[in-house]
Design a protein around this motif. Structure first.
Motif, PDB file in Angstrom:
ATOM      1  N   THR A  51       0.865  -1.174   0.000  1.00  0.00           N
ATOM      2  CA  THR A  51       0.000   0.000   0.000  1.00  0.00           C
ATOM      3  C   THR A  51       0.905   1.229   0.000  1.00  0.00           C
ATOM      4  O   THR A  51       2.104   1.119   0.260  1.00  0.00           O
ATOM      5  CB  THR A  51      -0.886   0.043   1.264  1.00  0.00           C
ATOM      6  N   CYS A  52       0.322   2.367  -0.270  1.00  0.00           N
ATOM      7  CA  CYS A  52       1.103   3.600  -0.264  1.00  0.00           C
ATOM      8  C   CYS A  52       1.549   3.906   1.173  1.00  0.00           C
ATOM      9  O   CYS A  52       0.773   3.759   2.123  1.00  0.00           O
ATOM     10  CB  CYS A  52       0.255   4.744  -0.797  1.00  0.00           C
ATOM     11  N   VAL A  53       2.807   4.337   1.318  1.00  0.00           N
ATOM     12  CA  VAL A  53       3.311   4.664   2.660  1.00  0.00           C
ATOM     13  C   VAL A  53       3.742   6.134   2.743  1.00  0.00           C
ATOM     14  O   VAL A  53       4.345   6.550   3.729  1.00  0.00           O
ATOM     15  CB  VAL A  53       4.489   3.739   3.072  1.00  0.00           C
ATOM     16  N   GLU A  54       3.431   6.885   1.680  1.00  0.00           N
ATOM     17  CA  GLU A  54       3.862   8.292   1.637  1.00  0.00           C
ATOM     18  C   GLU A  54       3.401   9.074   2.860  1.00  0.00           C
ATOM     19  O   GLU A  54       4.126   9.919   3.379  1.00  0.00           O
ATOM     20  CB  GLU A  54       3.327   8.972   0.368  1.00  0.00           C
ATOM     21  N   HIS A  55       2.155   8.809   3.303  1.00  0.00           N
ATOM     22  CA  HIS A  55       1.594   9.581   4.421  1.00  0.00           C
ATOM     23  C   HIS A  55       2.411   9.402   5.710  1.00  0.00           C
ATOM     24  O   HIS A  55       2.328  10.224   6.613  1.00  0.00           O
ATOM     25  CB  HIS A  55       0.130   9.202   4.659  1.00  0.00           C
ATOM     26  N   PRO A  64      -3.449  14.981  -1.703  1.00  0.00           N
ATOM     27  CA  PRO A  64      -3.565  13.548  -2.012  1.00  0.00           C
ATOM     28  C   PRO A  64      -2.379  13.047  -2.825  1.00  0.00           C
ATOM     29  O   PRO A  64      -1.826  13.773  -3.650  1.00  0.00           O
ATOM     30  CB  PRO A  64      -4.864  13.468  -2.834  1.00  0.00           C
ATOM     31  N   CYS A  65      -1.977  11.818  -2.538  1.00  0.00           N
ATOM     32  CA  CYS A  65      -0.831  11.224  -3.247  1.00  0.00           C
ATOM     33  C   CYS A  65      -1.320  10.649  -4.579  1.00  0.00           C
ATOM     34  O   CYS A  65      -2.319   9.944  -4.615  1.00  0.00           O
ATOM     35  CB  CYS A  65      -0.223  10.132  -2.368  1.00  0.00           C
ATOM     36  N   PRO A  66      -0.617  10.944  -5.678  1.00  0.00           N
ATOM     37  CA  PRO A  66      -1.080  10.487  -6.991  1.00  0.00           C
ATOM     38  C   PRO A  66      -0.654   9.061  -7.360  1.00  0.00           C
ATOM     39  O   PRO A  66      -0.977   8.590  -8.443  1.00  0.00           O
ATOM     40  CB  PRO A  66      -0.417  11.499  -7.932  1.00  0.00           C
ATOM     41  N   CYS A  67       0.078   8.366  -6.454  1.00  0.00           N
ATOM     42  CA  CYS A  67       0.609   7.053  -6.844  1.00  0.00           C
ATOM     43  C   CYS A  67      -0.522   6.027  -6.988  1.00  0.00           C
ATOM     44  O   CYS A  67      -1.594   6.189  -6.419  1.00  0.00           O
ATOM     45  CB  CYS A  67       1.674   6.588  -5.848  1.00  0.00           C
ATOM     46  N   PRO A  68      -0.279   4.965  -7.768  1.00  0.00           N
ATOM     47  CA  PRO A  68      -1.362   4.003  -8.067  1.00  0.00           C
ATOM     48  C   PRO A  68      -1.641   2.975  -6.959  1.00  0.00           C
ATOM     49  O   PRO A  68      -2.583   2.202  -7.078  1.00  0.00           O
ATOM     50  CB  PRO A  68      -0.848   3.298  -9.330  1.00  0.00           C
ATOM     51  N   PRO A  70      -2.876   1.308  -3.329  1.00  0.00           N
ATOM     52  CA  PRO A  70      -4.020   1.590  -2.455  1.00  0.00           C
ATOM     53  C   PRO A  70      -3.626   2.529  -1.319  1.00  0.00           C
ATOM     54  O   PRO A  70      -2.514   2.430  -0.796  1.00  0.00           O
ATOM     55  CB  PRO A  70      -4.387   0.208  -1.885  1.00  0.00           C
ATOM     56  N   HIS A  71      -4.504   3.431  -0.968  1.00  0.00           N
ATOM     57  CA  HIS A  71      -4.230   4.395   0.101  1.00  0.00           C
ATOM     58  C   HIS A  71      -5.132   4.139   1.297  1.00  0.00           C
ATOM     59  O   HIS A  71      -6.309   3.890   1.126  1.00  0.00           O
ATOM     60  CB  HIS A  71      -4.434   5.832  -0.402  1.00  0.00           C
ATOM     61  N   GLY A  72      -4.553   4.201   2.464  1.00  0.00           N
ATOM     62  CA  GLY A  72      -5.380   4.120   3.671  1.00  0.00           C
ATOM     63  C   GLY A  72      -5.253   2.859   4.483  1.00  0.00           C
ATOM     64  O   GLY A  72      -5.058   2.921   5.686  1.00  0.00           O
TER      65      GLY A  72
END
Ligand SMILES: [Zn+2]
Length: 216
Positions: A51-55, A64-68, A70-72
């Motif tokens: 999953t996205c770990v940018e946050h 919001p992060c534009p990466c493909p 899953p977020h959250g």
């Protein structure tokens, strides 16, 4: 009082206020933890879905992060990262192999935030494909490797000398995303203290500046 003096005092006031806020937040988190069943204890199983770990790295409000990815969703990998990123003073790592770029990013992030990072790694796995050791050294992080003829096979992390993360997980993306692995997370001093001693022992024993031991 001069204007520059007033500005200096105001600046000092802001620093003190920031420190106290951080301290209060830390205290609140610790008290909340203890009120919810004592010291932190958790088991993380892998593989983890990506999953996205940018946050976890960027301050809130960056948009919001534009990466493909899953977020959250929280996964065992985001939990692992959160624990590492909770370091405020020290981060001691004892790793068999280290090639995960995301975990390396977390370590470098802590180093940039002035957390004292120390790494002990196995000498035979020091330069595996994708090894992150070079990045750590380039950033100025202290890395030592064992010199024995057997593997330095530990995989543990100590956060602020308070929190232990240990288990089968090598710090590689194959282990994180593919293998069946476990990581035990605990603040119980009965487990943390022996690992602190083990780390210090390895750190001292593998000091390259120390004179070679003499044979009796
Ligand atoms: Zn993203």
């Amino acid at each position: 009082m001069s204007v520059s003096h007033t500005v200096k005092l105001l600046g000092l006031g802001v620093v003190v206020a920031t420190l106290s806020l951080e301290g209060l937040l830390w205290l609140y988190q610790r008290l909340r933890q203890w009120s919810c069943g004592g010291p932190l204890k958790e088991v993380l199983f892998f593989p983890a879905s990506m999953t996205c770990v940018e946050h976890l790295f960027c301050p809130p409000g960056d948009g919001p992060c534009p990466c493909p990815l899953p977020h959250g969703p929280e996964t065992s990998f985001t939990r692992l990262l959160r624990h590492l990123l909770s370091a405020r003073a020290t981060l001691d790592l004892c790793l068999f192999s280290f090639s995960s770029q995301e975990l390396s990013r977390a370590v470098l992030h802590m180093h940039r935030r002035r957390v004292a990072v120390r790494v002990v790694i196995d000498k035979d796995y020091l330069d595996i494909n994708g090894s992150q050791v070079g990045r750590l050294l380039k950033a100025g992080i202290s890395v030592r490797h064992d010199t024995g003829s057997y593997f330095m096979h530990h995989k543990f992390a100590l956060v602020d000398g308070r929190l232990l993360l240990t288990g089968s997980l090598n710090w590689t993306m194959t282990a994180v995303q593919g293998n069946r692995e476990n990581v035990l997370v605990t603040e119980d001093p009965a487990f943390v203290k022996p690992f602190l001693r083990e780390f210090e022992e390895l750190w001292t024993a593998n000091d390259p500046a120390a004179p070679a031991p003499t044979l009796a």
